[in-house]
Design an enzyme around this catalytic site. Structure first.
Site, PDB file in Angstrom:
ATOM      1  CE  LYS A  67      -1.395  -0.695  -3.741  1.00  0.00           C
ATOM      2  NZ  LYS A  67      -2.716  -1.237  -4.139  1.00  0.00           N
ATOM      3  CB  ALA A  92      -6.781  -2.907   2.459  1.00  0.00           C
ATOM      4  CG  ASP A  93      -2.938  -4.730  -2.881  1.00  0.00           C
ATOM      5  OD1 ASP A  93      -3.269  -3.773  -3.598  1.00  0.00           O
ATOM      6  OD2 ASP A  93      -2.502  -5.814  -3.342  1.00  0.00           O
ATOM      7  CB  THR A  94      -7.797  -7.604  -2.569  1.00  0.00           C
ATOM      8  OG1 THR A  94      -8.362  -7.033  -1.389  1.00  0.00           O
ATOM      9  CG2 THR A  94      -8.429  -8.972  -2.804  1.00  0.00           C
TER      10      THR A  94
END
Length: 208
Positions: A67, A92-94
């Site tokens: 990303k 950010a990624d969760t």
């Protein structure tokens, strides 16, 4: 898009995320930011596709870096045709993991209910990776829920809150009433671990 007139001494960054929670958390830190969202013709969802045998830790880090790379290319394209100055880019990624199983965003209400049923009475991990200018940090938290009944799950799904959320829940919402124990970063579970984010930003001129 018209960028704000920050003075040259004011650090600011691009946030390549549509999450209002990440904007809220950056505001909490006092980090000035502008959105750098995908163009209509970008297939951003394809970046979140899982690979066979990939661990949750490897998955969330790979997706976050992908990303970020897409956001870097996006800013460069826009800079060629308008006023998009250089600035740090934060992605950010969760994801939520039950053992080795990755629980991403639910596809629909039925899928959300299935995820919540799996998490009922179980301990699970919430992993959030953050990338700023190619540097990555990974936050891993552990959450344990009490047992949920079918009516609780149905009401929660009907509220609409699970949609668009990894693991089909938001800890800052109604599901907080189910959380018996958590170990790790509350803000990381929300979607942006503030400690890790601050550590990435300090070398770039931010003071906390």
């Amino acid at each position: 898009m018209t960028l704000p007139a920050f003075s040259s001494s004011d650090p600011w960054l691009y946030l390549a995320s549509q999450s209002p929670r990440r904007r809220q958390l950056l505001d909490q830190l006092g980090v000035r930011h502008e959105l750098l969202l995908p163009d209509p013709d970008e297939d951003a969802e394809s970046l979140e596709a899982e690979r066979p045998g990939e661990s949750p830790e490897d998955y969330v880090q790979r997706v976050t870096l992908a990303k970020w790379q897409a956001a870097v290319a996006r800013r460069a394209r826009r800079a060629a045709s308008g006023t998009w100055p250089e600035a740090p880019i934060l992605c950010a990624d969760t994801t939520v993991a039950l053992g080795s199983e990755i629980l991403g965003k639910p596809q629909d209400a039925t899928h959300a209910a299935q995820m919540l049923s799996k998490l009922s009475g179980q301990s699970h991990k919430v992993l959030t990776a953050v990338v700023v200018n190619g540097h990555l940090r990974l936050s891993v938290s552990h959450v344990r829920w009490r047992v949920l009944d079918d009516d609780e799950i149905s009401r929660y799904v009907a509220s609409g809150e699970p949609m668009g959320k990894a693991g089909a829940y938001a800890i800052q919402g109604r599901s907080g009433a189910w959380t018996q124990h958590m170990d790790g970063s509350y803000s990381g579970i929300m979607g942006l671990p503030l400690f890790d984010t601050a550590e990435l930003l300090k070398p770039l001129g931010w003071h906390f």
